[in-house]
Design a protein around this motif. Sequence first.
Motif, PDB file in Angstrom:
ATOM      1  N   GLU A 148       0.843  -1.196   0.000  1.00 26.81           N
ATOM      2  CA  GLU A 148       0.000   0.000   0.000  1.00 26.81           C
ATOM      3  C   GLU A 148       0.881   1.249   0.000  1.00 26.81           C
ATOM      4  OE1 GLU A 148      -3.094   2.207   3.100  1.00 26.81           O
ATOM      5  OE2 GLU A 148      -2.219   0.253   3.568  1.00 26.81           O
ATOM      6  N   ASP A 149       0.550   2.191  -0.851  1.00 25.74           N
ATOM      7  CA  ASP A 149       1.308   3.440  -0.888  1.00 25.74           C
ATOM      8  C   ASP A 149       0.976   4.289   0.332  1.00 25.74           C
ATOM      9  OD1 ASP A 149       2.697   2.993  -3.226  1.00 25.74           O
ATOM     10  OD2 ASP A 149       1.093   3.772  -4.489  1.00 25.74           O
ATOM     11  N   ILE A 150       2.009   4.661   1.070  1.00 25.82           N
ATOM     12  CA  ILE A 150       1.858   5.540   2.227  1.00 25.82           C
ATOM     13  C   ILE A 150       2.049   6.987   1.757  1.00 25.82           C
ATOM     14  CG2 ILE A 150       2.764   6.158   4.497  1.00 25.82           C
ATOM     15  CD1 ILE A 150       1.399   3.412   4.372  1.00 25.82           C
ATOM     16  N   ILE A 151       1.095   7.819   2.052  1.00 24.96           N
ATOM     17  CA  ILE A 151       1.183   9.236   1.708  1.00 24.96           C
ATOM     18  C   ILE A 151       1.719   9.990   2.918  1.00 24.96           C
ATOM     19  CG2 ILE A 151      -0.038  11.271   0.884  1.00 24.96           C
ATOM     20  CD1 ILE A 151       0.081   8.921  -1.090  1.00 24.96           C
ATOM     21  N   VAL A 152       2.929  10.475   2.795  1.00 21.83           N
ATOM     22  CA  VAL A 152       3.546  11.241   3.877  1.00 21.83           C
ATOM     23  C   VAL A 152       3.002  12.657   3.855  1.00 21.83           C
ATOM     24  CG1 VAL A 152       5.717  12.120   4.800  1.00 21.83           C
ATOM     25  CG2 VAL A 152       5.635   9.834   3.777  1.00 21.83           C
ATOM     26  N   ASP A 153       2.546  13.130   4.996  1.00 16.30           N
ATOM     27  CA  ASP A 153       1.991  14.484   5.119  1.00 16.30           C
ATOM     28  C   ASP A 153       3.140  15.465   5.347  1.00 16.30           C
ATOM     29  OD1 ASP A 153       0.617  16.790   5.660  1.00 16.30           O
ATOM     30  OD2 ASP A 153      -0.723  15.926   7.164  1.00 16.30           O
ATOM     31  N   ARG A 154       3.497  16.203   4.323  1.00 15.40           N
ATOM     32  CA  ARG A 154       4.641  17.116   4.390  1.00 15.40           C
ATOM     33  C   ARG A 154       4.209  18.454   5.011  1.00 15.40           C
ATOM     34  NH1 ARG A 154       8.917  15.566   1.038  1.00 15.40           N
ATOM     35  NH2 ARG A 154       9.988  17.350   1.979  1.00 15.40           N
ATOM     36  N   PHE A 155       4.087  18.470   6.308  1.00 14.30           N
ATOM     37  CA  PHE A 155       3.623  19.660   7.019  1.00 14.30           C
ATOM     38  C   PHE A 155       4.556  20.841   6.813  1.00 14.30           C
ATOM     39  CE2 PHE A 155       4.115  22.324  10.798  1.00 14.30           C
ATOM     40  CZ  PHE A 155       2.843  22.857  10.910  1.00 14.30           C
TER      41      PHE A 155
END
Length: 319
Positions: free
Chosen positions: A37-44
């Motif tokens: 599963e592709d993990i979407i990193v939240d680039r805060f």
Amino acid sequence: MYQIYCQINLFKFRFKIILFFILILIGCNKKNTNDYEDIIVDRFEKKFFSIKSDSLSFLISQYPYLFPKNFSHEEWINIKNDSLRKIIFKETQNKFKGKHLNSSISKLYNELRNQFSNFNSPKIITINNGIDFKYKLIDADSLIILSLDCYLGNDDLYKNIPAYISQKMNNNFLIRDLAEKLILKQIKYPSDRQFVYKIIYYGKIYNLMVKEFDINEAIALSYNDNEIEWAINNELEVWKFFIKNQILFNTSNSMNDRFLNIAPYSKFGISIDYDSAPMIGKWIGYKIVKSYLKSNNKKIEDILNMDEYELYLNSNYKP
């Protein structure tokens, strides 16, 4: 009678056809362990440094846990507009551009799910924390806060940080640190305070990282080239020191500071100290577990919940 016989054969034939298609459907729906599963990193940090100052309140309402209340609104604007912080942010964007971070973490999470059935993928939020290396990776159960500015490998930005710490602040250690943090939660820490239990525990962790997570041996142990070379060349002498000084069954917490905790070197209390590799107890534990796996023809998953002392006794460890 012949008619009955034909009907029975027809039924068997139809049953085989139905079973064949059922097996095909099951095979198609079965998850391929190589897919992840592709993990979407939240680039805060991108949101923080890109948003207009008059819209900052909206960002604060979205991420209240990233804005401690002891800082005023004006202080956050000052941080956002600070020239050094802008340089750090620009360096972060250059170092971590594209989808490589997403794919690396996705691969790691897939490996963790394959290894631990109860692993729940925590959300990843990246920030710039002003290069505060003490908080480069914060685990809040279902959330990981990752300070990318602590993995830039930038000598100029890290010049005031001790070398034994800054040498681990590069991209090679990011996935390693994240893997270690999440694996430590999955394997129970020993209740026995004897030193041998602790080093075997860490030996399990690092053998798992090397064997199943494809992490380089030196990186897994947080060693540079000189440190791993020293550990290899002096393994026998370290072992003799541990045996002679009854280190293995010592229950004092001082053993942690001397041989387990992050430091510039290990603390034997002799002349070799300043040349020694740090955290040498973890190296010895790693080699004991490695010896056990080889001597007993075991896989790493077979020993993760094994009693540490029993593993040591049956390791056939001979440096």
